[in-house]
Design an enzyme around this catalytic site. Structure first.
Site, short mmCIF file in Angstrom:
data_model
loop_
_atom_site.label_atom_id
_atom_site.label_comp_id
_atom_site.label_asym_id
_atom_site.label_seq_id
_atom_site.Cartn_x
_atom_site.Cartn_y
_atom_site.Cartn_z
CG PHE A 185 -1.82 1.15 1.38
CD1 PHE A 185 -3.06 1.15 0.76
CD2 PHE A 185 -1.46 2.26 2.14
CE1 PHE A 185 -3.93 2.23 0.90
CE2 PHE A 185 -2.32 3.34 2.28
CZ PHE A 185 -3.56 3.33 1.65
CG ASN A 195 -4.87 3.80 6.89
OD1 ASN A 195 -6.07 3.71 6.67
ND2 ASN A 195 -4.00 4.19 5.98
N PRO A 196 -7.02 0.95 8.62
CG PRO A 196 -9.22 0.66 9.34
CD PRO A 196 -8.08 1.65 9.35
#
Ligand code: SAM
Ligand code: GLN
Length: 284
Positions: free
Chosen positions: A91, A190-191
């Protein structure tokens, strides 16, 4: 070709490809290849890139025009003023997430002893590492289900001088931790929180490069919160803090989930665009 017309040519190409900030991206690619800070690009009117540099710039601009994320092309990103290594398959950190880090830094400043922090879904490690750095922490634990992410985060911790402060764990949510261990002072996450059917609507840089597992929050976007709130409650000390990044329209629902899960004093913090972005609460 002089530098100004090179910048303009690259900007036009990126603009035509639909890149959101074509001028900035053109400048960042050029400053990366020329190895000079972006703000210095305009200082020397005689600065003239060599032929091989122009070719490299054009190759990178072509990739960017095909909507490869800038951070993947140059291999780094800046977060909280710190440089991090970035790799495809992990990510890419977002500027909004700096609000999450700033919120925790402010909340922890008054504490007399160094808090022990857990970062869940650490990705490239930006949250854990910048907190370790900014708060001069002695102990941070960071977890992720992706071995690729943990490998990159570990490298980033070493590069940034906190390799012996942050402990990394590969694991699914908090399954690894003994429930009821009440070990941490702060849990941050921060899912993945994007609704599954909205992923296809995201910009190509996100849709085609961020791993689905990093952004897919299930049908309602809230699946991960639902799963980890009870787990967090069982590893956080009483009075300990939890802080989440959330989607702009999720504050009410996640606040309720926190309150039902034994948390109180929940506050909502906005990002620079004025959207709800961070929730912080206390374990009662
Ligand atoms: N913390 C990083 C940041 O803010 O840039 C990455 C956040 S990204 C939105 C979510 C992260 O959670 C990804 O790195 C993903 O691999 C991880 N993740 C997804 N499902 C997970 C699970 N079941 N257990 C642990 N981590 C998970
Ligand atoms: N901010 C990301 C996006 O919408 C999503 C991040 C996440 O799910 N945590 O592009």
């Amino acid at each position: 070709m002089d530098l100004t017309s090179l910048i303009t040519r690259c900007e036009t190409k990126l603009g035509e490809a639909g890149v959101a900030s074509p001028r900035v991206d053109a400048e960042l690619i050029i400053s990366h290849v020329l190895k000079i800070p972006r703000r210095e690009l305009y200082l020397d009117p005689h600065l003239k890139p060599g032929k091989s540099q122009v070719e490299e710039i054009e190759r990178m601009v072509d990739r960017r025009a095909r909507r490869v994320p800038l951070q993947v092309i140059v291999g780094t990103c800046e977060f909280m003023g710190i440089e991090f290594k970035i790799e495809k398959g992990v990510f890419i950190p977002r500027p909004e997430t700096e609000v999450l880090v700033e919120t925790i830094v402010e909340a922890c400043k008054p504490l007399r002893s160094s808090p022990v922090i857990l970062d869940i879904g650490t990705g490239s490690g930006v949250i854990a590492i910048s907190l370790a750095h900014l708060l001069r922490l002695s102990r941070v634990v960071a977890t992720d289900i992706s071995p690729l992410a943990v490998k990159l985060a570990r490298e980033n911790a070493i590069i940034n001088g906190v390799g012996d402060v942050v402990t990394f764990v590969i694991g699914d949510a908090l399954e690894f931790f003994k429930p009821g261990s009440e070990f941490f002072d702060v849990c941050v996450c921060n899912p993945p929180y994007v609704r599954s059917d909205e992923i296809r609507l995201l910009e190509p840089e996100v849709r085609d490069y961020d791993p689905v597992i990093a952004i897919d929050g299930g049908g309602d976007g809230l699946r991960f919160f639902d799963r980890i709130i009870p787990q967090i409650a069982s590893v956080l000390k009483r009075g300990g803090l939890v802080a989440f990044e959330i989607g702009f329209d999720q504050a009410q629902e996640v606040k309720m989930m926190l309150e039902e899960g034994g948390f109180g004093e929940v506050s909502v913090i906005k990002d620079l665009a004025g959207r709800n972005r961070v929730l912080m609460g206390k374990r009662l």
